[in-house]
Design an enzyme around this catalytic site. Structure first.
Site, PDB file in Angstrom:
ATOM      1  N   ASN A  97       0.599  -1.069  -0.415  1.00  0.00           N
ATOM      2  CA  ASN A  97       0.076  -0.306   0.078  1.00  0.00           C
ATOM      3  C   ASN A  97       1.044   0.951  -0.061  1.00  0.00           C
ATOM      4  OD1 ASN A  97       0.504  -0.734   2.982  1.00  0.00           O
ATOM      5  ND2 ASN A  97      -0.826   0.872   4.080  1.00  0.00           N
ATOM      6  N   ASP A 133       2.112  -6.906   2.384  1.00  0.00           N
ATOM      7  CA  ASP A 133       2.749  -5.808   2.912  1.00  0.00           C
ATOM      8  C   ASP A 133       2.341  -4.770   2.709  1.00  0.00           C
ATOM      9  OD1 ASP A 133       5.687  -4.782   3.369  1.00  0.00           O
ATOM     10  OD2 ASP A 133       6.313  -4.559   1.600  1.00  0.00           O
ATOM     11  N   LEU A 134       1.355  -4.474   3.977  1.00  0.00           N
ATOM     12  CA  LEU A 134       0.449  -3.346   4.317  1.00  0.00           C
ATOM     13  C   LEU A 134       1.330  -3.318   5.684  1.00  0.00           C
ATOM     14  CD1 LEU A 134      -2.893  -4.695   3.635  1.00  0.00           C
ATOM     15  CD2 LEU A 134      -1.325  -3.936   1.479  1.00  0.00           C
ATOM     16  N   GLU A 135       1.551  -1.698   5.304  1.00  0.00           N
ATOM     17  CA  GLU A 135       2.041  -0.955   6.222  1.00  0.00           C
ATOM     18  C   GLU A 135       1.082   0.413   6.776  1.00  0.00           C
ATOM     19  OE1 GLU A 135       6.309  -0.928   6.708  1.00  0.00           O
ATOM     20  OE2 GLU A 135       6.396  -2.309   4.784  1.00  0.00           O
ATOM     21  N   ASN A 136       1.383   0.664   8.279  1.00  0.00           N
ATOM     22  CA  ASN A 136       0.989   2.079   8.338  1.00  0.00           C
ATOM     23  C   ASN A 136      -0.196   2.360   9.013  1.00  0.00           C
ATOM     24  OD1 ASN A 136       1.071   4.616   9.147  1.00  0.00           O
ATOM     25  ND2 ASN A 136       1.470   4.975   7.467  1.00  0.00           N
TER      26      ASN A 136
END
Length: 548
Positions: A97, A133-136
């Site tokens: 993202n 790899d989804l972050e924040n």
């Protein structure tokens, strides 16, 4: 030994030039790298620089549309995927993202549709899975995130990887976006968690410091192990550092490791290994008369600078943590940022085979794998002697281990400790080799090989266990082990230096005809030339990887 097993073993060594060359290693610790930087047209070149070290490459193929649905990247290249498969490297793209919180939330709110799209893309493009790899994204969406992973596992075949990149969490926090990752639940539905053990210090950080200090990494591992089995943890390594300027105009901008040496050389820098973080710290001064190098889009103006990064010494120390905690393997962010020398040591250290004399050797991957399995040790602390000769006793021990079913066989090194008599399940006293006493370290292996018709003695009735093994002796052992039908006597003589009346002629002719061994470009076989320890490591890993 069954004929079916002989055929299986033969399939692993056909087309193997036993005495030269190399190929990507297929055993040892899991090793992956993301690929994001650079031109997609050069991705194959980037992979080639790793010299067979990687098991998985994870390109940036999966992104998100403004509504949270799947967006396929223009860099998605079927030709690249095919080339990787030819090299036995799996292609597992990552879904990102790009740190956009709102976009990540929309994706999780539409997870059913997104999972369907991803499964279809993986099938259509013959990909080998997905790395999420989804972050924040805030903790509020923790269950939705886990549910997305569960949906993907249900929609993909078991042989497709489902892995999750998770934030490093040295203090076990469940607040903020660290709370998104339910390690225990995610591990239940995924093949492994890839701990992003970097950005301890980050762009905008006022205080210079390590991107990944030893304690930061170790505490992150310890927290993960409290939730997840060790064999489901992959440790992520940064291939970049961060740069600060003393006047505060540059605060932790990213610097590719491959550029660190250039900065230090150009600006007469000094490098130390920080004892606390076990990371490299470089300081340098840019003078008004110096060239203005550009780092991450910023030209370096005159002033004092501090660079923290992971050089070879620092990375070796941290790779040891993978073995210390028995983790599944390593990942890296990201390919094409590393120093050119990285692949001389990365896989070797990852597998615990810290042999400086094998760095850059054509067989360094296979040596690491053989060491990791416990088949062969060094000749002394830190010394493998890859081009040193292999003795007859060592060779027989290696072959006996290859052919033993199950892990119960003793695994002292070739040239290693006693205890090998157990390999044969009996005493060697009936062999009749005066120079092989029952307490010889390889007595059991020699007994096993003799009983199975793989070896016999030399002309005077002795075995000469400590004599170097020659190419023709190894070929004869393989011919007896494989028991493959001999070729016609009318077959053309393959090598100028192997006469028809030579004792090893039939074995060399047969094994050459079936592609098991090969000669030299000048048309010779050099039958009396010794076999090296590296060559035997290659044979071991290729035979054993097929049996696994």
């Amino acid at each position: 030994m069954s004929s079916n097993y002989r055929k299986t073993l033969l399939s692993t060594v056909v087309a193997l030039s036993l005495f030269a060359g190399s190929a990507p290693a297929e055993a040892g610790k899991y090793n992956m790298s993301y690929v994001f930087h650079g031109s997609p047209g050069k991705y194959i070149d980037y992979v080639e620089t790793t010299r067979g070290s990687l098991d998985v490459i994870s390109p940036s193929y999966f992104k998100l549309n403004p509504d949270g649905s799947l967006q396929l990247s223009p860099s998605l290249d079927p030709g690249f995927i095919q080339e990787m498969h030819k090299r036995n490297i799996r292609v597992v793209p990552y879904l990102s993202n790009d740190w956009n919180r709102d976009l990540g939330i929309l994706a999780l709110q539409n997870k059913e549709h997104l999972a369907d799209q991803l499964a279809e893309a993986i099938h259509t493009y013959q990909l080998d899975g997905i790395n999420i790899d989804l972050e924040n994204i805030p903790k509020l969406y923790r269950e939705d995130f886990t549910a997305l992973v569960q949906l993907l596992r249900a929609r993909l075949p078991a042989d497709k990887e489902v892995s999750v990149a998770v934030a490093a969490n040295p203090y076990g926090s469940d607040q903020g976006w660290l709370g998104l990752y339910d390690y225990e639940a995610l591990a239940e539905y995924s093949d492994h968690l890839m701990i992003m053990a970097y950005d301890e210090h980050y762009e905008g950080d006022l205080a210079p410091g390590s991107v990944a200090s030893w304690r930061f990494i170790e505490k992150s591992i310890e927290f993960a192990l409290s939730q997840v089995p060790a064999d489901k943890i992959v440790l992520g390594f940064p291939f970049y550092g961060r740069l600060w300027k003393s006047d505060g105009t540059i605060l932790g901008i990213s610097v590719q490791n491959r550029m660190a040496d250039e900065l230090i050389k150009t600006y007469r820098g000094t490098v130390t290994l920080d004892p606390s973080s076990r990371s490299a710290r470089a300081t340098f001064t840019v003078l008004p008369t110096d060239p203005a190098l550009t780092v991450n889009g910023r030209k370096l103006s005159p002033g004092d600078y501090e660079l923290w990064y992971e050089n070879e010494a620092a990375m070796k120390l941290k790779l040891e943590l993978v073995g210390k905690y028995h983790l599944k393997g390593a990942g890296s962010w990201s390919l094409a940022q590393e120093d050119a020398r990285t692949w001389d040591f990365f896989r070797l250290w990852l597998n615990g085979a810290a042999f400086p004399d094998s760095m850059g050797h054509w067989a360094h991957n296979e040596i690491a794998d053989a060491y990791d399995h416990g088949w062969i040790n060094g000749e002394a602390a830190g010394i493998f002697s890859p081009d040193g000769p292999l003795t007859r006793a060592q060779a027989v021990t290696v072959l006996s281990r290859i052919m033993m079913e199950g892990p119960e066989a003793p695994v002292s090194g070739a040239g290693g400790a006693a205890g090998d008599a157990a390999l044969s399940g009996g005493s060697p006293s009936g062999i009749g080799f005066a120079d092989v006493t029952p307490d010889h370290w390889a007595a059991g292996a020699i007994a096993w090989a003799y009983a199975n018709g793989i070896v016999d003695g030399i002309a005077d009735g002795s075995f000469a266990p400590d004599e170097p093994l020659t190419r023709e002796q190894m070929t004869a052992m393989l011919a007896r082990l494989l028991n493959y039908p001999p070729v016609s006597a009318n077959t053309k003589r393959p090598y100028a230096d192997v006469a028809p009346d030579r004792w090893s002629h039939a074995a060399i002719q047969t094994m050459s005809e079936y592609g098991v061994v090969d000669g030299y470009p000048d048309g010779t076989f050099r039958p009396e030339e010794p076999v090296t320890r590296a060559q035997m490591a290659v044979l071991m890993t290729r035979v054993f990887s097929d049996r696994e």
